[in-house]
Design a protein around this motif. Structure first.
Motif, PDB file in Angstrom:
ATOM      1  N   LEU A 276     -13.028   0.684   0.298  1.00 47.07           N
ATOM      2  CA  LEU A 276     -14.177   1.095   1.093  1.00 47.07           C
ATOM      3  C   LEU A 276     -14.932   2.233   0.398  1.00 47.07           C
ATOM      4  CD1 LEU A 276     -12.342   1.222   4.537  1.00 47.07           C
ATOM      5  CD2 LEU A 276     -14.230  -0.332   4.006  1.00 47.07           C
ATOM      6  N   PRO A 277     -16.223   2.404   0.694  1.00 48.23           N
ATOM      7  CA  PRO A 277     -16.938   3.592   0.200  1.00 48.23           C
ATOM      8  C   PRO A 277     -16.263   4.859   0.717  1.00 48.23           C
ATOM      9  CG  PRO A 277     -18.457   1.996   1.156  1.00 48.23           C
ATOM     10  CD  PRO A 277     -17.075   1.528   1.504  1.00 48.23           C
ATOM     11  N   ARG A 278     -16.345   5.942  -0.047  1.00 52.07           N
ATOM     12  CA  ARG A 278     -15.692   7.186   0.375  1.00 52.07           C
ATOM     13  C   ARG A 278     -16.242   7.686   1.708  1.00 52.07           C
ATOM     14  NH1 ARG A 278     -15.913  12.722   0.403  1.00 52.07           N
ATOM     15  NH2 ARG A 278     -18.108  12.708  -0.177  1.00 52.07           N
ATOM     16  N   VAL A 279     -17.534   7.561   1.916  1.00 52.99           N
ATOM     17  CA  VAL A 279     -18.174   7.999   3.151  1.00 52.99           C
ATOM     18  C   VAL A 279     -18.814   6.793   3.836  1.00 52.99           C
ATOM     19  CG1 VAL A 279     -19.911   9.496   4.196  1.00 52.99           C
ATOM     20  CG2 VAL A 279     -18.633  10.278   2.179  1.00 52.99           C
TER      21      VAL A 279
ATOM     22  N   LEU B 137       0.781  -1.239   0.000  1.00 56.37           N
ATOM     23  CA  LEU B 137       0.000   0.000   0.000  1.00 56.37           C
ATOM     24  C   LEU B 137       0.813   1.289   0.000  1.00 56.37           C
ATOM     25  CD1 LEU B 137      -2.663  -1.129   2.622  1.00 56.37           C
ATOM     26  CD2 LEU B 137      -2.852  -1.187   0.123  1.00 56.37           C
ATOM     27  N   LYS B 138       2.014   1.259   0.521  1.00 59.19           N
ATOM     28  CA  LYS B 138       2.803   2.487   0.619  1.00 59.19           C
ATOM     29  C   LYS B 138       2.988   3.122  -0.764  1.00 59.19           C
ATOM     30  CE  LYS B 138       7.228   4.368   2.125  1.00 59.19           C
ATOM     31  NZ  LYS B 138       8.599   4.079   2.606  1.00 59.19           N
ATOM     32  N   GLY B 139       2.741   4.427  -0.833  1.00 61.29           N
ATOM     33  CA  GLY B 139       2.933   5.153  -2.075  1.00 61.29           C
ATOM     34  C   GLY B 139       1.830   4.963  -3.093  1.00 61.29           C
ATOM     35  N   THR B 140       0.741   4.296  -2.711  1.00 56.29           N
ATOM     36  CA  THR B 140      -0.376   4.083  -3.628  1.00 56.29           C
ATOM     37  C   THR B 140      -1.610   4.843  -3.139  1.00 56.29           C
ATOM     38  OG1 THR B 140      -1.454   2.194  -2.536  1.00 56.29           O
ATOM     39  CG2 THR B 140       0.496   1.729  -3.890  1.00 56.29           C
ATOM     40  N   SER B 141      -2.651   4.858  -3.961  1.00 59.53           N
ATOM     41  CA  SER B 141      -3.931   5.460  -3.579  1.00 59.53           C
ATOM     42  C   SER B 141      -4.914   4.381  -3.147  1.00 59.53           C
ATOM     43  CB  SER B 141      -4.508   6.247  -4.762  1.00 59.53           C
ATOM     44  OG  SER B 141      -4.721   5.373  -5.870  1.00 59.53           O
ATOM     45  N   LEU B 142      -4.396   3.216  -2.730  1.00 59.97           N
ATOM     46  CA  LEU B 142      -5.247   2.065  -2.402  1.00 59.97           C
ATOM     47  C   LEU B 142      -5.304   1.794  -0.901  1.00 59.97           C
ATOM     48  CD1 LEU B 142      -3.916  -0.254  -5.264  1.00 59.97           C
ATOM     49  CD2 LEU B 142      -5.970   1.174  -5.296  1.00 59.97           C
ATOM     50  N   LYS B 143      -4.912   2.783  -0.096  1.00 55.75           N
ATOM     51  CA  LYS B 143      -4.826   2.572   1.360  1.00 55.75           C
ATOM     52  C   LYS B 143      -6.196   2.509   2.036  1.00 55.75           C
ATOM     53  CE  LYS B 143      -1.865   6.067   1.820  1.00 55.75           C
ATOM     54  NZ  LYS B 143      -1.286   6.301   0.489  1.00 55.75           N
ATOM     55  N   TRP B 144      -7.251   2.987   1.374  1.00 54.67           N
ATOM     56  CA  TRP B 144      -8.615   2.950   1.940  1.00 54.67           C
ATOM     57  C   TRP B 144      -9.181   1.555   1.674  1.00 54.67           C
ATOM     58  CZ3 TRP B 144     -10.514   6.015   5.412  1.00 54.67           C
ATOM     59  CH2 TRP B 144     -11.873   6.237   5.574  1.00 54.67           C
ATOM     60  N   LEU B 145      -8.506   0.552   2.203  1.00 53.96           N
ATOM     61  CA  LEU B 145      -8.711  -0.836   1.802  1.00 53.96           C
ATOM     62  C   LEU B 145      -9.762  -1.528   2.670  1.00 53.96           C
ATOM     63  CD1 LEU B 145      -7.710  -3.193  -0.011  1.00 53.96           C
ATOM     64  CD2 LEU B 145      -5.980  -3.663   1.733  1.00 53.96           C
TER      65      LEU B 145
ATOM     66  N   THR C 233     -17.526   8.856   8.684  1.00 51.25           N
ATOM     67  CA  THR C 233     -16.079   8.786   8.486  1.00 51.25           C
ATOM     68  C   THR C 233     -15.803   8.883   6.990  1.00 51.25           C
ATOM     69  OG1 THR C 233     -15.769   7.423  10.448  1.00 51.25           O
ATOM     70  CG2 THR C 233     -14.017   7.379   8.809  1.00 51.25           C
ATOM     71  N   VAL C 234     -14.930   9.803   6.613  1.00 53.51           N
ATOM     72  CA  VAL C 234     -14.709  10.130   5.206  1.00 53.51           C
ATOM     73  C   VAL C 234     -13.267   9.822   4.806  1.00 53.51           C
ATOM     74  CG1 VAL C 234     -14.843  11.958   3.455  1.00 53.51           C
ATOM     75  CG2 VAL C 234     -16.427  11.973   5.398  1.00 53.51           C
ATOM     76  N   LYS C 235     -13.106   9.273   3.635  1.00 51.33           N
ATOM     77  CA  LYS C 235     -11.769   8.994   3.102  1.00 51.33           C
ATOM     78  C   LYS C 235     -10.957  10.284   3.023  1.00 51.33           C
ATOM     79  CE  LYS C 235      -9.480   7.235  -1.097  1.00 51.33           C
ATOM     80  NZ  LYS C 235      -9.698   6.636  -2.433  1.00 51.33           N
ATOM     81  N   PRO C 236      -9.722  10.294   3.525  1.00 51.14           N
ATOM     82  CA  PRO C 236      -8.896  11.506   3.459  1.00 51.14           C
ATOM     83  C   PRO C 236      -8.618  11.921   2.011  1.00 51.14           C
ATOM     84  CG  PRO C 236      -7.966   9.898   4.990  1.00 51.14           C
ATOM     85  CD  PRO C 236      -9.050   9.188   4.233  1.00 51.14           C
TER      86      PRO C 236
END
Length: 324
Positions: free
Chosen positions: A241-244, A41-49, A252-255
């Motif tokens: 995960l869903p954004r919200v 996950l580091k350095g990716t946009s996939l951390k909201w896993l 809780t909202v995705k950063p």
């Protein structure tokens, strides 16, 4: 496409879940969060896993394995996943919002699937230490011949111990028949040895890497009935995960910083707020399929190389409103 598993000493069964004599194996997944983050996950946009979706819909259905000639089918327990991690220290955080982002993520996991994921936290230790510095002129110089320098030593504490203890306890006393370990840390090997020696539990090993750079540790693989050699980027992308996420006092909202192009997202929000009046209305517009983009949502487009199209559209929209 999901990658196949490597099964040591057993004949692969046809693709699918796991079975034992026609009975479902009571399954739980134990994730080393540190290993997963730095391996995938580091350095990716996939951390909201979405950890549950990743294993329930992607990883476990893709594994092919059999024990004593019988194909394996897993049934994830109500408490399906134990996630071992540690809160980030402000002194060592790599971004100003790192602590807040991690707290949001942990809250999202607990809200999205209540009772399915348990987050077990260790802690970070940061101390001053002395270490041998690599000689920049002679890279092959032995450590004993190199100069010492002062360094900060950052260590995650208790996560691997907690994972080992929980896995052993659940296999020996908790009725778990299928233990799936997500790590490549050799410190877990004694726990796997104990599970093999004192229970009939099946052990699966998932190496948290996306590019095969981390070869499955030989000692860990020896104790596993099956080994999944990596996790694909497509599987991670399909398990977000869903954004919200609703729940509690507030959603809780995705950063914003966890999106692929936070710079484009910030510009889109500012342009949209000027026309729509609020951030929530901007995200409502961004999240809806738009015929202007062939039915694709502008928010999805912002995650691609074509994200500038959304900015151009919003700028043109604002300009048209200024016309008499």
């Amino acid at each position: 496409m999901a990658c196949p598993s490597e099964v040591r000493g057993e004949k692969p069964a046809k693709a699918g879940f796991f079975i034992s004599g026609g009975n479902l194996l009571r399954t739980r997944v134990y994730i080393d969060g540190y290993n997963l983050y730095y391996g995938c996950l580091k350095g990716t946009s996939l951390k909201w896993l979405d950890l549950l979706a990743l294993f329930e819909k992607q990883i476990l259905p893709s594994v092919t394995a059999s024990i004593n000639g019988k194909p394996l089918i897993s049934a994830l327990r109500p408490l399906a996943i134990k996630f071992f991690t540690a809160p980030i220290l402000e002194q060592a955080a790599k971004a100003d919002d790192s602590i807040q982002c991690q707290e949001r993520y942990h809250a999202a996991l607990s809200k999205h699937q209540p009772g399915r994921i348990e987050t077990i936290k260790g802690y970070y230790s940061i101390t001053q230490a002395r270490a041998k510095a690599i000689d920049s002129v002679d890279l092959k110089k032995w450590p004993r011949d190199c100069l010492e320098t002062s360094v900060w030593k950052l260590e995650e504490k208790q996560s691997d111990v907690n994972l080992a203890l929980h896995a052993v306890k659940d296999a020996l006393l908790g009725g778990i028949e299928h233990v799936v370990i997500v790590t490549n840390d050799t410190d877990i090997a004694p726990a796997l040895d104990m599970i093999r020696a004192n229970s009939r539990a099946t052990i699966g090993l998932v190496i948290p890497t996306t590019d095969h750079q981390r070869v499955p540790n030989t000692e860990l693989a020896e104790y596993a009935h099956w080994v999944r050699t990596h996790i694909t980027e497509a599987e991670l992308r399909a398990s977000q995960l869903p954004r919200v996420i609703q729940g509690g006092r507030r959603p809780t909202v995705k950063p914003d910083s966890w999106f692929t192009r936070p710079d484009l997202l910030e510009r889109a929000i500012k342009l949209g707020e000027a026309e729509l009046g609020s951030r929530s209305k901007v995200f409502q517009w961004l999240g809806k399929p738009n015929q202007h983009y062939g039915g694709q949502a502008p928010l999805d487009l912002l995650e691609t190389t074509n994200g500038e199209q959304v900015i151009q559209f919003l700028e043109a929209w604002a300009a048209s409103k200024r016309q008499p």
